[in-house]
Design an enzyme around this catalytic site. Structure first.
Site, PDB file in Angstrom:
ATOM      1  CB  CYS A  74      54.268  -0.626  -2.097  1.00  0.00           C
ATOM      2  SG  CYS A  74      53.597  -2.287  -1.945  1.00  0.00           S
TER       3      CYS A  74
ATOM      4  NE  ARG B  78      49.630  -5.881  -2.795  1.00  0.00           N
ATOM      5  CZ  ARG B  78      48.819  -6.926  -2.783  1.00  0.00           C
ATOM      6  NH1 ARG B  78      47.576  -6.782  -3.194  1.00  0.00           N
ATOM      7  NH2 ARG B  78      49.235  -8.091  -2.333  1.00  0.00           N
TER       8      ARG B  78
ATOM      9  CB  ILE C 225      55.992  -9.208  -4.075  1.00  0.00           C
ATOM     10  CG1 ILE C 225      56.491  -7.982  -4.859  1.00  0.00           C
ATOM     11  CG2 ILE C 225      57.059 -10.291  -4.016  1.00  0.00           C
ATOM     12  CD1 ILE C 225      56.917  -8.270  -6.270  1.00  0.00           C
TER      13      ILE C 225
ATOM     14  CG  ASN D 139      58.580   0.403  -0.145  1.00  0.00           C
ATOM     15  OD1 ASN D 139      58.540  -0.569  -0.893  1.00  0.00           O
ATOM     16  ND2 ASN D 139      59.534   1.317  -0.221  1.00  0.00           N
TER      17      ASN D 139
ATOM     18  CB  SER E 108      71.116  -7.097  -5.863  1.00  0.00           C
ATOM     19  OG  SER E 108      72.294  -6.339  -5.758  1.00  0.00           O
TER      20      SER E 108
END
Length: 655
Positions: free
Chosen positions: A2, A53, A56, A79, A377
């Site tokens: 977020c 937001r 997820i 966040n 990642s």
């Protein structure tokens, strides 16, 4: 994932005005959270919180923020992701401290833990990436916190008698109290490092909360509050070196695969589509291999490629994806696609940012967001497992230079400097075919100048600062600047090791990684409303990495040795072994070609003098040398250009 923001104005305020101001600030973060928004204020205290937001976990209204604790004491904007939040709920239940749950959002879990354990114990027990602002209505305190490795950003600062905070600077700038005064010392740091390192920010009166820190501000002593660490990277270094993992190579590989696999498994938790970046290099290939080993269906992987020689890894990524059986998407980017991103960069990176790999990072994020909302990642592998060439250089270039007496080093440096870089280039061009492969250098003139600089340095730490600097003396280039201290120039903050390679790895993990790499990934991904997760930065992986002996990281002149062994269990060695390639663009030739007019306008001598930030002669000299092809100053020039483009946007916004 977020965007969060808010403020605390000491004189209080009317509810409607507080909420309207908070709403204006959060509107600047809509790209970070397009799915929902909310505001809340404590009228008597003058505190307002707001959030955007990106849903997820728990896509229902039970995940809405700002969120209140069950007892009404705490209000939070958050966040990030807490990957072990379900385990935290189990611990609360075991202690008979769990409230009735409204949903399954990790933010609700945090609030219950705060109520039961307090803030510091909760963040120490949490595994994840995060930044949050927590208002304690009972104690009238505001707590700001950031995750251990700095994956999620958090700016804060006093403007008059108002404290502003948020995920990005653009949110702070939306508040009526904000004063956009550029910090020339921070600008000097930008020229040195390609970024403004924490705790500094480009504006005076604004700071970044450093990774692993808490800032608790009370109504009684608000301005005196200072951030305090709840986790120290150097402590992980000390503990690892004090109690190393004494194990065979096979057992060490087992331990690393188990810990990294557990991190990957936890970070695959999502209520929305999930995938991964895949360059075909060691780090991203390892993460994807571990993901695929834990998935019953093909993992979605994404790669971009360039047609320019030396900049394309897509063919390698495709081979790895084919072997692992992923659902692979690749996109070959035309130069005009990459060039089209450049005008957007000052808005994406609301603080000037000079790492040109920001362009391909934005493009891969844009491609990935078309299919998924979360991407894993491989960042962090170089810093933890010895992947950068400079760590090998610590054992070769620096140690060999130190064997020469100081007068001999000074004489050699003078001889190298006496020959123009262009002359070195011509000599090597003529004799290059006769030399061994390791001596066939791409830019011998530039490398000769760098070697000359190294020969004059007095310590390994100075050697590293030299390598970490684009402009070696930026305070001479930035008018009126005094370069402020950073971790690199504060010996009291240095990692506790005498081994130069280990020292460099630990410093990179605390500077280059959070201030450059993670900033680049966060802003580029969130500009596309994409959440990124970095399994290698789970603090338990970090702590294990520091227990591994250096010879299991760097062996036979090769970095990331043990990480490679994990990967080779899943991917054939021949698909991976090749020279290391950065995630970049052909910036040097673009500045002489399609970007020349744009750059010339930003670097115009009269313009530089009128704006009054830079000493024009130093910049114009590098620009002239670059255009002629005598020197490659792409990185130094790009950082100046990014500030100039950012400054131009600032002017337009305030006009």
């Amino acid at each position: 994932m977020c965007g969060m923001t808010g403020f605390w104005q000491r004189h209080g305020g009317a509810q409607d005005a507080l909420l309207a101001q908070a709403r204006a600030m959060s509107a600047r973060l809509s790209h970070r959270g397009p799915d929902d928004s909310g505001e809340w204020c404590d009228e008597a205290a003058g505190v307002a919180l707001a959030q955007r937001r990106l849903s997820i976990l728990d896509l229902s209204p039970a995940g809405h923020q700002p969120m209140h604790s069950a007892d009404g004491r705490y209000v939070i904007v958050f966040n990030g992701e807490i990957y072990n939040h379900l385990a935290l709920r189990d611990r609360l239940r075991a202690e008979h401290a769990a409230p009735p749950w409204r949903g399954h959002a990790d933010t609700e879990t945090l609030l219950a833990c705060f109520a039961a354990w307090g803030v510091e114990r909760t963040v120490q027990a949490s595994v994840g990436m995060f930044a949050f602002a927590l208002w304690d209505r009972q104690q009238r305190t505001l707590t700001l916190s950031r995750d251990r490795m700095g994956e999620k950003p958090l700016y804060y600062g006093w403007q008059g008698d108002t404290l502003l905070f948020g995920s990005e600077l653009k949110a702070l700038k939306a508040h009526a109290a904000f004063r956009a005064d550029i910090d020339r010392g921070a600008l000097a740091l930008l020229l040195r490092h390609d970024c403004v390192p924490a705790p500094h920010a480009i504006y005076r009166g604004v700071a970044k909360l450093r990774p692993g820190h808490l800032l608790r501000i009370s109504a009684d002593t608000p301005r005196e509050a200072q951030p305090v660490p709840y986790w120290r990277y150097n402590d992980a270094v000390s503990a690892g070196l004090r109690e190393p993992l004494i194990a065979t190579d096979a057992a060490a590989t087992d331990a690393l695969e188990a810990q990294l696999g557990a991190s990957v498994d936890a970070q695959m938790l999502s209520d929305v589509p999930l995938g991964a970046f895949l360059s075909g290099g060691i780090d991203s290939s390892t993460i994807v291999a571990l993901m695929q080993a834990r998935s019953a269906r093909p993992v979605k992987t994404f790669t971009i490629g360039f047609d320019e020689n030396g900049y394309d890894e897509a063919v390698h990524a495709k081979a790895v994806a084919r072997h692992l059986g992923t659902e692979h998407t690749e996109l070959y980017v035309r130069p005009e696609d990459a060039l089209a991103v450049i005008p957007r960069l000052p808005g994406i990176f609301c603080e000037p940012f000079g790492d040109s790999s920001q362009i391909p990072t934005f493009l891969i994020s844009q491609l990935t967001r078309r299919a998924v909302t979360v991407a894993l990642s491989g960042d962090g592998g170089d810093e933890l497992f010895g992947g950068y060439n400079r760590y090998l250089g610590a054992r070769t270039t620096w140690e060999k230079a130190q064997r020469l007496p100081p007068p001999a080093r000074r004489a050699a440096a003078a001889a190298l400097h006496a020959v123009a870089p262009a002359t070195w280039d011509r000599w090597f061009q003529r004799i290059g075919p006769l030399l061994p492969k390791r001596w066939q250098l791409a830019t011998p003139g530039d490398k000769a100048q760098k070697l000359a600089d190294v020969l004059t340095l007095s310590s390994g730490q100075a050697y590293f600062l030299n390598l970490a600097s684009q402009w070696q003396d930026p305070a001479r280039v930035v008018l009126g600047a005094q370069e402020p201290p950073t971790l690199l120039t504060m010996p009291d903050a240095w990692p506790p090791t005498d081994n130069l390679a280990q020292w460099m790895m630990a410093m990179d993990a605390q500077t280059y990684l959070p201030d450059d790499i993670l900033v680049k990934v966060d802003r580029a991904a969130m500009a596309n409303s994409l959440e990124t997760r970095v399994p290698m930065l789970d603090h338990r992986v970090v702590e294990l990495a520091w227990r591994l002996p250096l010879q299991q990281k760097i062996r036979h002149g090769q970095g990331k040795w043990l990480l490679r062994q994990v990967l080779y269990r899943h991917v054939p060695k021949e698909l991976i072994e090749r020279p290391k390639m950065g995630f970049g663009i052909p910036l040097d030739s673009w500045l002489r070609g399609p970007l020349r007019d744009w750059a010339e306008a930003l670097l115009d001598e009269n313009r530089l003098r009128h704006e009054g930030y830079f000493q024009p002669d130093a910049i114009r000299q590098k620009w002239t040398e670059h255009l002629s092809g005598r020197r490659n100053w792409q990185h130094q020039l790009w950082t100046v250009l990014m500030f100039q483009a950012w400054l131009e946007q600032e002017r337009r916004a305030s006009a």
